[in-house]
Motif scaffolding. Structure first.
Motif, PDB file in Angstrom:
ATOM      1  N   MET A   1       0.843  -1.175   0.000  1.00 51.99           N
ATOM      2  CA  MET A   1       0.000   0.000   0.000  1.00 51.99           C
ATOM      3  C   MET A   1       0.890   1.240   0.000  1.00 51.99           C
ATOM      4  O   MET A   1       1.941   1.262   0.628  1.00 51.99           O
ATOM      5  N   SER A   2       0.408   2.263  -0.643  1.00 52.82           N
ATOM      6  CA  SER A   2       1.150   3.520  -0.695  1.00 52.82           C
ATOM      7  C   SER A   2       0.837   4.363   0.544  1.00 52.82           C
ATOM      8  O   SER A   2      -0.118   4.101   1.282  1.00 52.82           O
ATOM      9  N   ALA A   3       1.640   5.395   0.744  1.00 52.42           N
ATOM     10  CA  ALA A   3       1.391   6.324   1.850  1.00 52.42           C
ATOM     11  C   ALA A   3       0.016   6.968   1.709  1.00 52.42           C
ATOM     12  O   ALA A   3      -0.696   7.142   2.704  1.00 52.42           O
ATOM     13  N   ASP A   4      -0.373   7.304   0.485  1.00 55.56           N
ATOM     14  CA  ASP A   4      -1.698   7.894   0.263  1.00 55.56           C
ATOM     15  C   ASP A   4      -2.806   6.919   0.647  1.00 55.56           C
ATOM     16  O   ASP A   4      -3.831   7.326   1.205  1.00 55.56           O
ATOM     17  N   ASP A   5      -2.603   5.633   0.366  1.00 57.89           N
ATOM     18  CA  ASP A   5      -3.598   4.620   0.749  1.00 57.89           C
ATOM     19  C   ASP A   5      -3.774   4.590   2.261  1.00 57.89           C
ATOM     20  O   ASP A   5      -4.896   4.514   2.765  1.00 57.89           O
ATOM     21  N   PHE A   6      -2.661   4.661   2.989  1.00 55.29           N
ATOM     22  CA  PHE A   6      -2.745   4.656   4.448  1.00 55.29           C
ATOM     23  C   PHE A   6      -3.390   5.930   4.980  1.00 55.29           C
ATOM     24  O   PHE A   6      -4.112   5.893   5.983  1.00 55.29           O
ATOM     25  N   ILE A   7      -3.166   7.047   4.329  1.00 55.71           N
ATOM     26  CA  ILE A   7      -3.823   8.298   4.733  1.00 55.71           C
ATOM     27  C   ILE A   7      -5.334   8.179   4.548  1.00 55.71           C
ATOM     28  O   ILE A   7      -6.112   8.569   5.426  1.00 55.71           O
ATOM     29  N   ILE A   8      -5.756   7.623   3.420  1.00 55.84           N
ATOM     30  CA  ILE A   8      -7.191   7.423   3.174  1.00 55.84           C
ATOM     31  C   ILE A   8      -7.782   6.510   4.241  1.00 55.84           C
ATOM     32  O   ILE A   8      -8.847   6.805   4.819  1.00 55.84           O
ATOM     33  N   LEU A   9      -7.097   5.424   4.530  1.00 50.58           N
ATOM     34  CA  LEU A   9      -7.570   4.485   5.545  1.00 50.58           C
ATOM     35  C   LEU A   9      -7.634   5.148   6.916  1.00 50.58           C
ATOM     36  O   LEU A   9      -8.622   4.996   7.642  1.00 50.58           O
ATOM     37  N   ALA A  10      -6.601   5.903   7.274  1.00 51.22           N
ATOM     38  CA  ALA A  10      -6.595   6.592   8.565  1.00 51.22           C
ATOM     39  C   ALA A  10      -7.743   7.593   8.654  1.00 51.22           C
ATOM     40  O   ALA A  10      -8.407   7.693   9.691  1.00 51.22           O
ATOM     41  N   ASN A  11      -7.995   8.333   7.591  1.00 51.17           N
ATOM     42  CA  ASN A  11      -9.099   9.290   7.601  1.00 51.17           C
ATOM     43  C   ASN A  11     -10.438   8.590   7.783  1.00 51.17           C
ATOM     44  O   ASN A  11     -11.301   9.076   8.532  1.00 51.17           O
ATOM     45  N   ALA A  12     -10.628   7.460   7.127  1.00 50.58           N
ATOM     46  CA  ALA A  12     -11.874   6.706   7.269  1.00 50.58           C
ATOM     47  C   ALA A  12     -12.021   6.182   8.698  1.00 50.58           C
ATOM     48  O   ALA A  12     -13.115   6.247   9.282  1.00 50.58           O
ATOM     49  N   LEU A  13     -10.944   5.669   9.260  1.00 49.05           N
ATOM     50  CA  LEU A  13     -10.997   5.170  10.628  1.00 49.05           C
ATOM     51  C   LEU A  13     -11.267   6.297  11.622  1.00 49.05           C
ATOM     52  O   LEU A  13     -12.018   6.117  12.590  1.00 49.05           O
ATOM     53  N   ASN A  14     -10.656   7.440  11.394  1.00 50.40           N
ATOM     54  CA  ASN A  14     -10.893   8.590  12.263  1.00 50.40           C
ATOM     55  C   ASN A  14     -12.374   8.973  12.242  1.00 50.40           C
ATOM     56  O   ASN A  14     -12.972   9.243  13.286  1.00 50.40           O
ATOM     57  N   TYR A  15     -12.958   8.974  11.070  1.00 49.05           N
ATOM     58  CA  TYR A  15     -14.390   9.267  10.952  1.00 49.05           C
ATOM     59  C   TYR A  15     -15.200   8.228  11.719  1.00 49.05           C
ATOM     60  O   TYR A  15     -16.106   8.570  12.482  1.00 49.05           O
TER      61      TYR A  15
END
Length: 51
Positions: free
Chosen positions: A1-15
């Motif tokens: 996974m790319s860094a951007d993928d992890f950012i997207i995942l982190a944002n979804a989890l934060n929500y």
């Protein structure tokens, strides 16, 4: 996974951990809010390591 993928995942989890009810979080993820927050914290720490 790319860094951007992890950012997207982190944002979804934060929500999931903060913007919806704990019941809805559990229904949507299959896990309780505390577990979702824990995973978010681990991903966020990996994305922003302390120097």
């Amino acid at each position: 996974m790319s860094a951007d993928d992890f950012i997207i995942l982190a944002n979804a989890l934060n929500y999931m951990a903060h913007a919806i009810s704990s019941e809805e979080c559990s229904t949507l993820t299959g896990y309780d809010r505390d577990r979702v927050k824990e995973l978010y914290d681990r991903i966020a720490a990996a994305l922003n390591p302390q120097t």
